[in-house]
Design a protein around this motif. Sequence first.
Motif, PDB file in Angstrom:
ATOM      1  N   ALA A  79       0.833  -1.203   0.000  1.00 19.68           N
ATOM      2  CA  ALA A  79       0.000   0.000   0.000  1.00 19.68           C
ATOM      3  C   ALA A  79       0.866   1.252   0.000  1.00 19.68           C
ATOM      4  CB  ALA A  79      -0.931  -0.002   1.206  1.00 19.68           C
ATOM      5  N   ARG A  80       2.037   1.167   0.610  1.00 20.68           N
ATOM      6  CA  ARG A  80       3.020   2.246   0.576  1.00 20.68           C
ATOM      7  C   ARG A  80       4.408   1.631   0.669  1.00 20.68           C
ATOM      8  NH1 ARG A  80       5.315   4.206   5.158  1.00 20.68           N
ATOM      9  NH2 ARG A  80       5.280   6.321   4.326  1.00 20.68           N
ATOM     10  N   LEU A  81       5.380   2.329   0.128  1.00 21.70           N
ATOM     11  CA  LEU A  81       6.756   1.853   0.200  1.00 21.70           C
ATOM     12  C   LEU A  81       7.385   2.299   1.509  1.00 21.70           C
ATOM     13  CD1 LEU A  81       8.054   2.585  -3.430  1.00 21.70           C
ATOM     14  CD2 LEU A  81       7.581   0.342  -2.423  1.00 21.70           C
ATOM     15  N   THR A  82       8.003   1.369   2.211  1.00 20.77           N
ATOM     16  CA  THR A  82       8.694   1.715   3.457  1.00 20.77           C
ATOM     17  C   THR A  82      10.206   1.554   3.311  1.00 20.77           C
ATOM     18  OG1 THR A  82       8.344  -0.559   4.235  1.00 20.77           O
ATOM     19  CG2 THR A  82       6.721   1.108   4.888  1.00 20.77           C
ATOM     20  N   GLY A  83      10.620   0.519   2.612  1.00 20.09           N
ATOM     21  CA  GLY A  83      12.048   0.302   2.396  1.00 20.09           C
ATOM     22  C   GLY A  83      12.498   0.831   1.049  1.00 20.09           C
ATOM     23  N   GLY A  84      11.752   0.498   0.008  1.00 19.12           N
ATOM     24  CA  GLY A  84      12.084   0.938  -1.334  1.00 19.12           C
ATOM     25  C   GLY A  84      12.208  -0.236  -2.282  1.00 19.12           C
ATOM     26  N   ILE A  85      12.855  -0.005  -3.408  1.00 16.34           N
ATOM     27  CA  ILE A  85      13.030  -1.020  -4.452  1.00 16.34           C
ATOM     28  C   ILE A  85      14.516  -1.368  -4.521  1.00 16.34           C
ATOM     29  CG2 ILE A  85      12.789  -1.546  -6.903  1.00 16.34           C
ATOM     30  CD1 ILE A  85      10.489   0.447  -7.009  1.00 16.34           C
ATOM     31  N   VAL A  86      14.796  -2.667  -4.454  1.00 11.96           N
ATOM     32  CA  VAL A  86      16.179  -3.150  -4.491  1.00 11.96           C
ATOM     33  C   VAL A  86      16.392  -3.939  -5.775  1.00 11.96           C
ATOM     34  CG1 VAL A  86      17.895  -4.626  -3.385  1.00 11.96           C
ATOM     35  CG2 VAL A  86      16.351  -3.236  -1.981  1.00 11.96           C
ATOM     36  N   VAL A  87      17.409  -3.571  -6.525  1.00 16.55           N
ATOM     37  CA  VAL A  87      17.823  -4.315  -7.712  1.00 16.55           C
ATOM     38  C   VAL A  87      19.022  -5.160  -7.291  1.00 16.55           C
ATOM     39  CG1 VAL A  87      18.632  -4.143 -10.089  1.00 16.55           C
ATOM     40  CG2 VAL A  87      17.010  -2.451  -9.200  1.00 16.55           C
ATOM     41  N   ASP A  88      18.837  -6.474  -7.309  1.00 15.28           N
ATOM     42  CA  ASP A  88      19.820  -7.385  -6.718  1.00 15.28           C
ATOM     43  C   ASP A  88      20.477  -8.250  -7.792  1.00 15.28           C
ATOM     44  OD1 ASP A  88      21.292  -8.982  -5.029  1.00 15.28           O
ATOM     45  OD2 ASP A  88      19.584 -10.208  -4.382  1.00 15.28           O
ATOM     46  N   GLY A  89      21.679  -7.855  -8.238  1.00 17.24           N
ATOM     47  CA  GLY A  89      22.461  -8.661  -9.179  1.00 17.24           C
ATOM     48  C   GLY A  89      21.751  -8.953 -10.480  1.00 17.24           C
ATOM     49  N   VAL A  90      21.110  -7.958 -11.061  1.00 22.58           N
ATOM     50  CA  VAL A  90      20.285  -8.167 -12.247  1.00 22.58           C
ATOM     51  C   VAL A  90      21.136  -8.208 -13.514  1.00 22.58           C
ATOM     52  CG1 VAL A  90      18.612  -7.034 -13.766  1.00 22.58           C
ATOM     53  CG2 VAL A  90      18.115  -7.305 -11.344  1.00 22.58           C
ATOM     54  N   ASP A  91      20.902  -9.248 -14.314  1.00 23.93           N
ATOM     55  CA  ASP A  91      21.467  -9.367 -15.661  1.00 23.93           C
ATOM     56  C   ASP A  91      20.299  -9.322 -16.651  1.00 23.93           C
ATOM     57  OD1 ASP A  91      24.002  -9.848 -14.544  1.00 23.93           O
ATOM     58  OD2 ASP A  91      23.562 -11.995 -14.398  1.00 23.93           O
ATOM     59  N   PHE A  92      20.580  -8.826 -17.858  1.00 24.16           N
ATOM     60  CA  PHE A  92      19.525  -8.839 -18.872  1.00 24.16           C
ATOM     61  C   PHE A  92      20.147  -8.826 -20.262  1.00 24.16           C
ATOM     62  CE2 PHE A  92      16.543  -6.838 -21.830  1.00 24.16           C
ATOM     63  CZ  PHE A  92      15.438  -7.658 -21.655  1.00 24.16           C
ATOM     64  N   ALA A  93      19.614  -9.697 -21.123  1.00 23.78           N
ATOM     65  CA  ALA A  93      19.960  -9.711 -22.549  1.00 23.78           C
ATOM     66  C   ALA A  93      18.661  -9.821 -23.328  1.00 23.78           C
ATOM     67  CB  ALA A  93      20.875 -10.886 -22.878  1.00 23.78           C
ATOM     68  N   TYR A  94      18.558  -9.112 -24.421  1.00 25.16           N
ATOM     69  CA  TYR A  94      17.334  -9.141 -25.219  1.00 25.16           C
ATOM     70  C   TYR A  94      17.143 -10.514 -25.846  1.00 25.16           C
ATOM     71  CZ  TYR A  94      16.682  -4.138 -24.701  1.00 25.16           C
ATOM     72  OH  TYR A  94      16.456  -2.898 -24.176  1.00 25.16           O
ATOM     73  N   PRO A  95      15.890 -10.941 -26.026  1.00 26.58           N
ATOM     74  CA  PRO A  95      15.616 -12.266 -26.597  1.00 26.58           C
ATOM     75  C   PRO A  95      16.311 -12.457 -27.938  1.00 26.58           C
ATOM     76  CG  PRO A  95      13.595 -11.281 -25.747  1.00 26.58           C
ATOM     77  CD  PRO A  95      14.649 -10.218 -25.671  1.00 26.58           C
ATOM     78  N   GLY A  96      16.882 -13.637 -28.116  1.00 26.00           N
ATOM     79  CA  GLY A  96      17.537 -13.959 -29.368  1.00 26.00           C
ATOM     80  C   GLY A  96      18.976 -13.487 -29.470  1.00 26.00           C
ATOM     81  N   THR A  97      19.499 -12.841 -28.407  1.00 24.66           N
ATOM     82  CA  THR A  97      20.883 -12.378 -28.422  1.00 24.66           C
ATOM     83  C   THR A  97      21.596 -12.892 -27.180  1.00 24.66           C
ATOM     84  OG1 THR A  97      20.546 -10.322 -27.177  1.00 24.66           O
ATOM     85  CG2 THR A  97      20.112 -10.261 -29.546  1.00 24.66           C
ATOM     86  N   ASP A  98      22.907 -12.968 -27.272  1.00 18.45           N
ATOM     87  CA  ASP A  98      23.726 -13.369 -26.131  1.00 18.45           C
ATOM     88  C   ASP A  98      24.481 -12.188 -25.540  1.00 18.45           C
ATOM     89  OD1 ASP A  98      23.003 -16.067 -26.447  1.00 18.45           O
ATOM     90  OD2 ASP A  98      24.562 -16.353 -27.970  1.00 18.45           O
ATOM     91  N   THR A  99      24.282 -11.009 -26.118  1.00 17.67           N
ATOM     92  CA  THR A  99      24.999  -9.820 -25.662  1.00 17.67           C
ATOM     93  C   THR A  99      24.275  -9.212 -24.469  1.00 17.67           C
ATOM     94  OG1 THR A  99      25.693  -9.380 -27.934  1.00 17.67           O
ATOM     95  CG2 THR A  99      25.910  -7.574 -26.341  1.00 17.67           C
ATOM     96  N   PRO A 100      24.905  -9.147 -23.295  1.00 19.66           N
ATOM     97  CA  PRO A 100      24.223  -8.587 -22.130  1.00 19.66           C
ATOM     98  C   PRO A 100      24.073  -7.067 -22.250  1.00 19.66           C
ATOM     99  CG  PRO A 100      26.496  -9.113 -21.592  1.00 19.66           C
ATOM    100  CD  PRO A 100      26.264  -9.619 -22.978  1.00 19.66           C
ATOM    101  N   VAL A 101      22.889  -6.582 -21.892  1.00 18.90           N
ATOM    102  CA  VAL A 101      22.645  -5.143 -21.841  1.00 18.90           C
ATOM    103  C   VAL A 101      22.921  -4.635 -20.432  1.00 18.90           C
ATOM    104  CG1 VAL A 101      20.929  -3.330 -22.204  1.00 18.90           C
ATOM    105  CG2 VAL A 101      20.915  -5.356 -23.656  1.00 18.90           C
ATOM    106  N   LEU A 102      22.569  -5.461 -19.444  1.00 12.72           N
ATOM    107  CA  LEU A 102      22.865  -5.162 -18.048  1.00 12.72           C
ATOM    108  C   LEU A 102      23.608  -6.351 -17.450  1.00 12.72           C
ATOM    109  CD1 LEU A 102      19.424  -3.661 -16.900  1.00 12.72           C
ATOM    110  CD2 LEU A 102      21.479  -2.388 -17.514  1.00 12.72           C
ATOM    111  N   SER A 103      24.610  -6.081 -16.624  1.00  5.60           N
ATOM    112  CA  SER A 103      25.396  -7.161 -16.018  1.00  5.60           C
ATOM    113  C   SER A 103      25.616  -6.871 -14.537  1.00  5.60           C
ATOM    114  CB  SER A 103      26.762  -7.287 -16.716  1.00  5.60           C
ATOM    115  OG  SER A 103      26.612  -7.586 -18.083  1.00  5.60           O
TER     116      SER A 103
END
Length: 595
Positions: A336-360
Amino acid sequence: MRQTLKGSWRLLTIAWRLNPRKTASAIFLMFGHVTMGPVMAAGLGVMTDAVVGGDGAKAAWCGVLVAILVMITLTFGNFAHIAYTELSEIAERDLVEELMLLSNGSEGIEHHERVDYADELTVLRRDVRRLTLAFEALFGTLGLVLFGLLTAILLGRVNLVLLLLMPVAALPPLLSGRWAERRIDDAKTSTAESTRIALNLFRLATSARFGGELRVFGLRDELRRRHRQEWGRTSRGLAGAYGRGGAIRATGQVLFGLAYTGAVLLVIRDVVAGQGTIGDVVLVMVLASQVNHQVITAITLLGTLQRVGSLLQRFRNVRKLVTVTHPEPVDQAPPARLTGGIVVDGVDFAYPGTDTPVLSGVSLTLPAGASVAIVGENGAGKSTLVKLLCGLYQPSGGRILVDGTDLRRIPAPAWREQVSAGFQDFARFELRTGDVVGLGDLPRIGDDGAVATALDRAQGADVVARLEQGLDTQLGKSYTNGAELSGGQWQKLAIGRALMRETPLLLVLDEPTSALDPQAEHRLFELYAEQARQVRAGRGAITLFVSHRFSTVRMADLIIVLRDGRVVETGDHDSLMGQGGLYADLFDLQAKAYR
């Protein structure tokens, strides 16, 4: 054949679901249209025997019957055409709406990045408009089944050999037709990419939006050359498939023609031997002619049904591509409300069909109630990170926690209700001005007071003031009297749309002010920062923005610096300047440009 049968059944169930009465009428009328042919052939045979036997009255009555059957055939055929045309229009609308839902009704947008999805969509957009032929093929094929049964009965009465000969003779053209359609469908798939490129070039060359740039750089002939090149690839691929298909179809027709000639000779032999009548010869000749016509028709109809089966299979393929699998249960509600916040924890991302990471290995914390800026050079991964936070993509690795809850466990629609966003590539909805803004909060789309408030917050009231009918002004050139806006005016409406939700948990502004001057952007973000401070106590809302203008970025409580998909610096403006790192270099570089 299995796909054709499944596609035909699916098409029939779609028709029945949409309008059972019209479906039943179309089947009845098509049956009447097709099956009158064998009955007419039988009538001609009886009439011939009556003429040869000198029975004038019988011959006359048979002639009248044949004439009536001809009128029934023509009448039923005309009304059957009307019935399945109406059905096709309803079904086309239904499938177009399903395609819109599949494309934009999914949880995320990963499928838009896939080449196989783009290929399927290219063919679907082209073929979904051909449903009139599909319904004609469906009901025509159902009629041909009954035609075949009646023809078999009549041929068997004349000579049992014909009962076997004619169906066997029909196999070569039918099989050759199926082979040809498979080759053509494969060619459509293999040429989908070049078709898509050619269509995009055509859109660029004919759009008023890009007319100025095309003329300044003299791109007319270059675009035509590229369009001709891509369309040539498509044409060569399809022409080869159609040519090979035509050759094999012709071979099947020749085989049927030989069987047709043999059937007539067989009956003539029986008549000469005293085992038949002249009427039998007429019956077989008329039926053989009808069978020949119906086989040609069946090849076309089955080819169409095969394409429909392929079309519906493509719908299933697209449905699989847009379906998101959840390794974890989706069972948590957003806070209902944020008390701690948003944590991004070790996120990796590559677009579908590619092996090149955009985020590491991205790890960071967005504190509840903070205004956060993301900066970095082009291609650093800023917009990708923003879309991950909105739930538009799923991380390839790592996780995003909202007050300790994995974002993947929160239903996407529920999270989206707590998010508001303004993107650089915003949509230009050609609607009533008030609705263009009100779309940002659908329950209040008709509330002009709320729309005006959102526009005030976006400093976009001046846009409406210049419109002749204010919020009731129709926008866009798709309408005869639609008003066209400048890029900056469209952008202010988009920002107003993003601010329709007054208290989202996460407000994302991904370079939404790129068309505004630096002073206007600075004033706007000052207003955002003030509003963020006002609402943070109530819901702990986070304001997250991306901008290339560092005079704006410096106002943020927290600045995140990305480079090559990694977080390299975090802190407020003063601390980052003190570190003398990438942020300080970029800030000084931009500051020199204003001196």
